[in-house]
Design an enzyme around this catalytic site. Sequence first.
Site, PDB file in Angstrom:
ATOM      1  N   ASN A 144      37.464   9.764  49.022  1.00  0.00           N
ATOM      2  CA  ASN A 144      36.268   9.264  48.324  1.00  0.00           C
ATOM      3  C   ASN A 144      35.367  10.370  47.776  1.00  0.00           C
ATOM      4  OD1 ASN A 144      35.432   9.996  50.914  1.00  0.00           O
ATOM      5  ND2 ASN A 144      33.784   8.505  50.931  1.00  0.00           N
ATOM      6  N   GLU A 203      34.067  13.216  61.020  1.00  0.00           N
ATOM      7  CA  GLU A 203      33.039  12.394  60.394  1.00  0.00           C
ATOM      8  C   GLU A 203      33.752  11.144  59.912  1.00  0.00           C
ATOM      9  OE1 GLU A 203      30.767  10.446  58.541  1.00  0.00           O
ATOM     10  OE2 GLU A 203      31.361  11.752  56.889  1.00  0.00           O
ATOM     11  N   CYS A 210      30.818   6.720  53.170  1.00  0.00           N
ATOM     12  CA  CYS A 210      30.556   6.406  54.582  1.00  0.00           C
ATOM     13  C   CYS A 210      29.060   6.300  54.810  1.00  0.00           C
ATOM     14  CB  CYS A 210      31.199   7.418  55.494  1.00  0.00           C
ATOM     15  SG  CYS A 210      30.781   9.077  55.071  1.00  0.00           S
ATOM     16  N   GLU A 227      28.192  19.126  59.964  1.00  0.00           N
ATOM     17  CA  GLU A 227      28.694  19.816  58.789  1.00  0.00           C
ATOM     18  C   GLU A 227      27.502  20.227  57.923  1.00  0.00           C
ATOM     19  OE1 GLU A 227      32.671  18.504  57.306  1.00  0.00           O
ATOM     20  OE2 GLU A 227      31.815  16.534  57.658  1.00  0.00           O
TER      21      GLU A 227
HETATM   22  C1  UN1 Z   1      26.762  11.343  50.278  1.00  0.00           C
HETATM   23  O1  UN1 Z   1      26.347  10.245  50.617  1.00  0.00           O
HETATM   24  O2  UN1 Z   1      26.209  12.019  49.398  1.00  0.00           O
HETATM   25  O3  UN1 Z   1      32.707  10.212  53.141  1.00  0.00           O
HETATM   26  C2  UN1 Z   1      27.927  11.990  50.888  1.00  0.00           C
HETATM   27  C3  UN1 Z   1      31.512  10.055  52.883  1.00  0.00           C
HETATM   28  C4  UN1 Z   1      30.582  11.130  53.368  1.00  0.00           C
HETATM   29  C5  UN1 Z   1      29.900  11.820  52.276  1.00  0.00           C
HETATM   30  C6  UN1 Z   1      28.728  11.079  51.765  1.00  0.00           C
HETATM   31  N1  UN1 Z   1      31.301  12.067  54.164  1.00  0.00           N
HETATM   32  O4  UN1 Z   1      31.129   9.108  52.252  1.00  0.00           O
END
Ligand code: UN1
Length: 475
Positions: A148, A246, A280, A455
């Site tokens: 993503n 994560e 996420c 992170e």
């Molecule tokens: C964001 O919201 O700018 O996989 C980053 C994901 C997260 C990154 C989101 N690790 O959606």
Amino acid sequence: MDRLNLVDGQWRAAEATGENISPANPADVVCAYARGDAGLVDEAVAAAARAFPAWAEATPQFRADILDRVGSAILARAAEIGRILAREEGKTLAEATGEATRAGQLFKFYAGEALRLAGDAIASIRDKVDVEVTREPLGVVGLITPWNFPIAIPAWKAAPALAFGNTVVMKPADLTPASAHVLAEVLAEAGCPPGVFNLVMGSGRVIGQALVDHPDVAAISFTGSEGVGQGIAEGCARHRKKLQMEMGGKNPMVVMADADLDVAVAACINGAFFSTGQRCTASSRLIVEAGIHDAFVDRMAVAMGQLTLGDPLEADTQIGPVVSEAQLRGNLGYVDLAHEEGAEVIGGERLDRAGFFQAPALFVGATNEMRVSREEIFGPCASVIKADGFDHALTLANDTEFGLSSGICTTSLRQAREFKRRSAAGMVMVNLPTAGVDYHVPFGGRKASSVGSREQGRYAAEFYTSVKTAYTFAG
Ligand code: UN1
């Protein structure tokens, strides 16, 4: 052109080839790519292990210069990389170009951090003894990245790993190998020595598993689903590897009755539906105080109707396709489930056109107990849950197995302050979408969302280095 794996500075073909198709138009083949195997992982880890001593001992200036060149090259190519990314992942050109820019900025940031890695000097409790606390690289790190954010997440793992002296074997997501491949090209062109950064594409079950099981991989950083993460955690525990993960979210956005409705609707539309809800950090539970509930739902329905869905490469598109047929089927299953669980569904239907398009969906009258409000959908779907007041809204917000990000829309300083303090999430937003974060500050969550240290920002050093405490007697 086929995309090849990068091992020890060589571009390597593989017996198996994968086809990378565009979710907006499955007839559009973005590239063919070489799918490696466990043997290639062995070669990549061996190359990374050989390259490690010299890279770890290189001056921070040497590493900083390479990372800075990588950052500049990505920024210079942001429009081109954005097109590749939008084609293979389906997010809009604006989002994709923004993501490529973020990747370039991350490399620039960690170029500076390579020079700023600091320790402590502390007086000992013993006479004529000095204590120094320093940070050292771990060795070979394995990076497993999701589809993503196909260039930003590889960048926010690889840049700190390399800045602090580790060498890398990266496995990008199967659905989006082209963006990670650009990163490998740029690193090689920027003078990254052979073996310092290796790319092995292919399935998670084969490549990811081989990295987790390899005795010479010191640490794994993974972003992806909870189910895959559980297996990785078990493997890393067996091999006593350092681990950072994560995973999912079921992020709440609280809308209080005193909220500025324009701000709240804009934040919820963005948080729930932009990037097709495939973040996420997406807002998938909109927890709305009773007094503003009906007005909020009406305004959301109007705003959803005005969103432009379509080809991610067209300038006025706001929402692109879902990433794959399988993901779309899963999302539609949740739309059916929302009906079955008794919610009123606004939108959510598959569009009658080629590609994997789905209209954004709102599940009105949902409760926090429904499966649609508890399980991560990872699509353009959000529950609307009514709350009786601040305490109830906060209780609902925290009542989830996840804890990545959370948000509140309110004009009350007192409520905003209280929410920031009592939200059980790693990131809290006030009058802002739960998704869309800065690149220079810590990123991560609590509970089932994250494992290990944060992170991004300076905090990334916690994961990518090991602390050494040295005692010296000079009597
Ligand atoms: C964001 O919201 O700018 O996989 C980053 C994901 C997260 C990154 C989101 N690790 O959606």
